[in-house]
Motif scaffolding. Sequence first.
Motif, PDB file in Angstrom:
ATOM      1  N   GLN A 123       6.882  -4.802  -3.129  1.00 27.48           N
ATOM      2  CA  GLN A 123       5.304  -5.293  -3.445  1.00 27.48           C
ATOM      3  C   GLN A 123       4.835  -4.034  -3.110  1.00 27.48           C
ATOM      4  O   GLN A 123       3.819  -3.912  -3.653  1.00 27.48           O
ATOM      5  CB  GLN A 123       5.298  -6.513  -2.468  1.00 27.48           C
ATOM      6  CG  GLN A 123       3.611  -6.837  -3.246  1.00 27.48           C
ATOM      7  CD  GLN A 123       3.395  -7.970  -2.599  1.00 27.48           C
ATOM      8  OE1 GLN A 123       3.306  -8.297  -1.120  1.00 27.48           O
ATOM      9  NE2 GLN A 123       3.619  -8.964  -2.854  1.00 27.48           N
ATOM     10  N   SER A 124       4.812  -3.292  -1.338  1.00 19.29           N
ATOM     11  CA  SER A 124       4.131  -1.866  -1.371  1.00 19.29           C
ATOM     12  C   SER A 124       4.260  -0.551  -2.429  1.00 19.29           C
ATOM     13  O   SER A 124       3.226   0.354  -2.063  1.00 19.29           O
ATOM     14  CB  SER A 124       5.275  -1.555   0.058  1.00 19.29           C
ATOM     15  OG  SER A 124       6.256  -1.368  -0.301  1.00 19.29           O
ATOM     16  N   VAL A 125       5.143  -0.521  -3.040  1.00 19.42           N
ATOM     17  CA  VAL A 125       5.580   0.286  -3.848  1.00 19.42           C
ATOM     18  C   VAL A 125       4.302   0.387  -5.140  1.00 19.42           C
ATOM     19  O   VAL A 125       3.923   0.944  -5.169  1.00 19.42           O
ATOM     20  CB  VAL A 125       6.480   0.896  -4.079  1.00 19.42           C
ATOM     21  CG1 VAL A 125       6.863   1.811  -5.544  1.00 19.42           C
ATOM     22  CG2 VAL A 125       7.759   1.459  -3.338  1.00 19.42           C
ATOM     23  N   GLU A 126       4.811  -0.925  -5.232  1.00 20.38           N
ATOM     24  CA  GLU A 126       3.616  -1.195  -7.035  1.00 20.38           C
ATOM     25  C   GLU A 126       2.629  -1.478  -6.313  1.00 20.38           C
ATOM     26  O   GLU A 126       1.223  -0.748  -6.693  1.00 20.38           O
ATOM     27  CB  GLU A 126       3.553  -2.198  -7.093  1.00 20.38           C
ATOM     28  CG  GLU A 126       4.621  -3.029  -7.817  1.00 20.38           C
ATOM     29  CD  GLU A 126       4.913  -4.250  -8.553  1.00 20.38           C
ATOM     30  OE1 GLU A 126       4.737  -4.109  -9.583  1.00 20.38           O
ATOM     31  OE2 GLU A 126       4.910  -5.262  -7.535  1.00 20.38           O
ATOM     32  N   LEU A 182       1.232   2.781  -6.137  1.00 21.57           N
ATOM     33  CA  LEU A 182       1.167   3.351  -6.886  1.00 21.57           C
ATOM     34  C   LEU A 182      -0.162   2.820  -8.076  1.00 21.57           C
ATOM     35  O   LEU A 182      -1.108   3.661  -8.654  1.00 21.57           O
ATOM     36  CB  LEU A 182       2.370   2.909  -7.849  1.00 21.57           C
ATOM     37  CG  LEU A 182       3.688   3.376  -7.376  1.00 21.57           C
ATOM     38  CD1 LEU A 182       4.400   2.592  -8.618  1.00 21.57           C
ATOM     39  CD2 LEU A 182       3.802   4.903  -7.929  1.00 21.57           C
ATOM     40  N   LEU A 183      -0.480   1.837  -7.680  1.00 23.31           N
ATOM     41  CA  LEU A 183      -1.390   1.452  -8.239  1.00 23.31           C
ATOM     42  C   LEU A 183      -3.049   1.855  -7.701  1.00 23.31           C
ATOM     43  O   LEU A 183      -3.746   2.323  -8.600  1.00 23.31           O
ATOM     44  CB  LEU A 183      -2.291  -0.430  -8.242  1.00 23.31           C
ATOM     45  CG  LEU A 183      -3.672  -1.248  -8.883  1.00 23.31           C
ATOM     46  CD1 LEU A 183      -2.837  -1.220 -10.017  1.00 23.31           C
ATOM     47  CD2 LEU A 183      -3.285  -3.105  -8.607  1.00 23.31           C
ATOM     48  N   THR A 212      -5.365   3.951  -9.693  1.00 16.37           N
ATOM     49  CA  THR A 212      -6.863   3.615  -9.654  1.00 16.37           C
ATOM     50  C   THR A 212      -7.998   5.283  -9.524  1.00 16.37           C
ATOM     51  O   THR A 212      -8.426   5.003 -10.039  1.00 16.37           O
ATOM     52  CB  THR A 212      -7.019   2.386  -8.489  1.00 16.37           C
ATOM     53  OG1 THR A 212      -6.446   1.819  -8.910  1.00 16.37           O
ATOM     54  CG2 THR A 212      -8.382   2.243  -8.176  1.00 16.37           C
ATOM     55  N   LEU A 213      -7.375   5.320  -8.492  1.00 18.07           N
ATOM     56  CA  LEU A 213      -7.936   7.013  -8.202  1.00 18.07           C
ATOM     57  C   LEU A 213      -7.829   7.726  -9.533  1.00 18.07           C
ATOM     58  O   LEU A 213      -8.741   8.541  -9.375  1.00 18.07           O
ATOM     59  CB  LEU A 213      -7.499   7.066  -6.568  1.00 18.07           C
ATOM     60  CG  LEU A 213      -6.973   6.747  -5.804  1.00 18.07           C
ATOM     61  CD1 LEU A 213      -6.387   7.241  -4.077  1.00 18.07           C
ATOM     62  CD2 LEU A 213      -9.101   7.470  -4.860  1.00 18.07           C
TER      63      LEU A 213
END
Length: 284
Positions: free
Chosen positions: A36-39, A42-43, A47-48
Motif C-alpha cells: 500500500q505505501s508503495v502504491e 507512486l500515486l 499526481t505531481l
Amino acid sequence: MSSAADNNKNASTRPSNYGETRLSLEERGAAPRLIQSVERALLLLETLAEHDGPLLLNELARNVNLNVSTCHHLLATLVARGYVLHGGRNRGYMLSSKLRELAEMADREVDILDFVRADLEKLNANLRESVQMAVLRGSALVTQVRYGSMMPTHVEPDEIKKMRAAHATATGKAILAWLPEAEMARVVSDNGLTAFTPNTITTLSGLIEELRLVRRSGFAIDEEELEENVICYGAALRDGAGAVIGSISCSIPKSRATPDYRTHIARSVVRCAQDLSDRLRVGR
C-alpha cells in the motif's frame, strides 16, 4: 575469509524451495500482494507529474485521497530520496529531475547493451560456455544479457539469488573492486554478506582483501561461492571516462575447470572486456 563452520552458521534462512513456491503461485494465477505505501508514493509522483506547478500539502492530500499526516510522511521520504522538491510550507511540492535522470540512465544502459551484444555473442560462440553482462542498479546486481552454454554439461544461474550476491559472484566482485570504498560499503550494507556455500566470503575484511586481488589481477573469480560446482570469471567494463559501468563473465562447471582451461577462460573474458572498454573510450 571465514571458516566453513562460520559460513554455515550465517547461511541464508530462505527455504530451499523458494523458487518452486513462487512458480506454483504464478501458475495458479494467485493475485500478487500489493504494498500500500508503495502504491501511495507512486500515486503522489503521478499526481505531481500531472500538474505544471507546485502543490501544497493539503492539495496533494485531497488529490490522492489521503489524510494529511500520511501524505506528509510519504512526501518527506520522497524528498529525502531526491524524487520530490519541497519549496517550503507556502510553496508546496514538485517533482525533481531525478526521475528523468533515471530514465536517461536506463536509455544509456540500453545503448551499452546494444554495443556489447555482438561481442558477447562472439565470446559465447568461441568458448561455448555461458557468458553474461551485469550492472549494479542501486545495490542490486542485474544481469542485462546472458547467452547460455552450448556444452552438454552446463550451469543455469539463479538470477534472483544473484541480485543480492555481488560479494559472491565474479560479475559482482569485478564491479565492487573499482567502486569508491564508501559506495562498496553501501552495497554490502544493503545486501549483507550471505553465505551461499562454504566458500562464500562472509566478512568485510575478507571481501576487501578479495577485491584487492581483483584489482591486482584484472579479473574476479567466483570459486564455488554462489553455487557449488560452478566456477565463474569476470572482468570490469568501463565507459569513455574510464568509470566502471558493468562487467562481463563466463561460468563453467567445476568438472571442466582444469588449470589450463581456467587460464583460457580468464584470458578470454579479460580480452573481451578490454576490447569493449577500449572501443567505448574512442566512441567506435
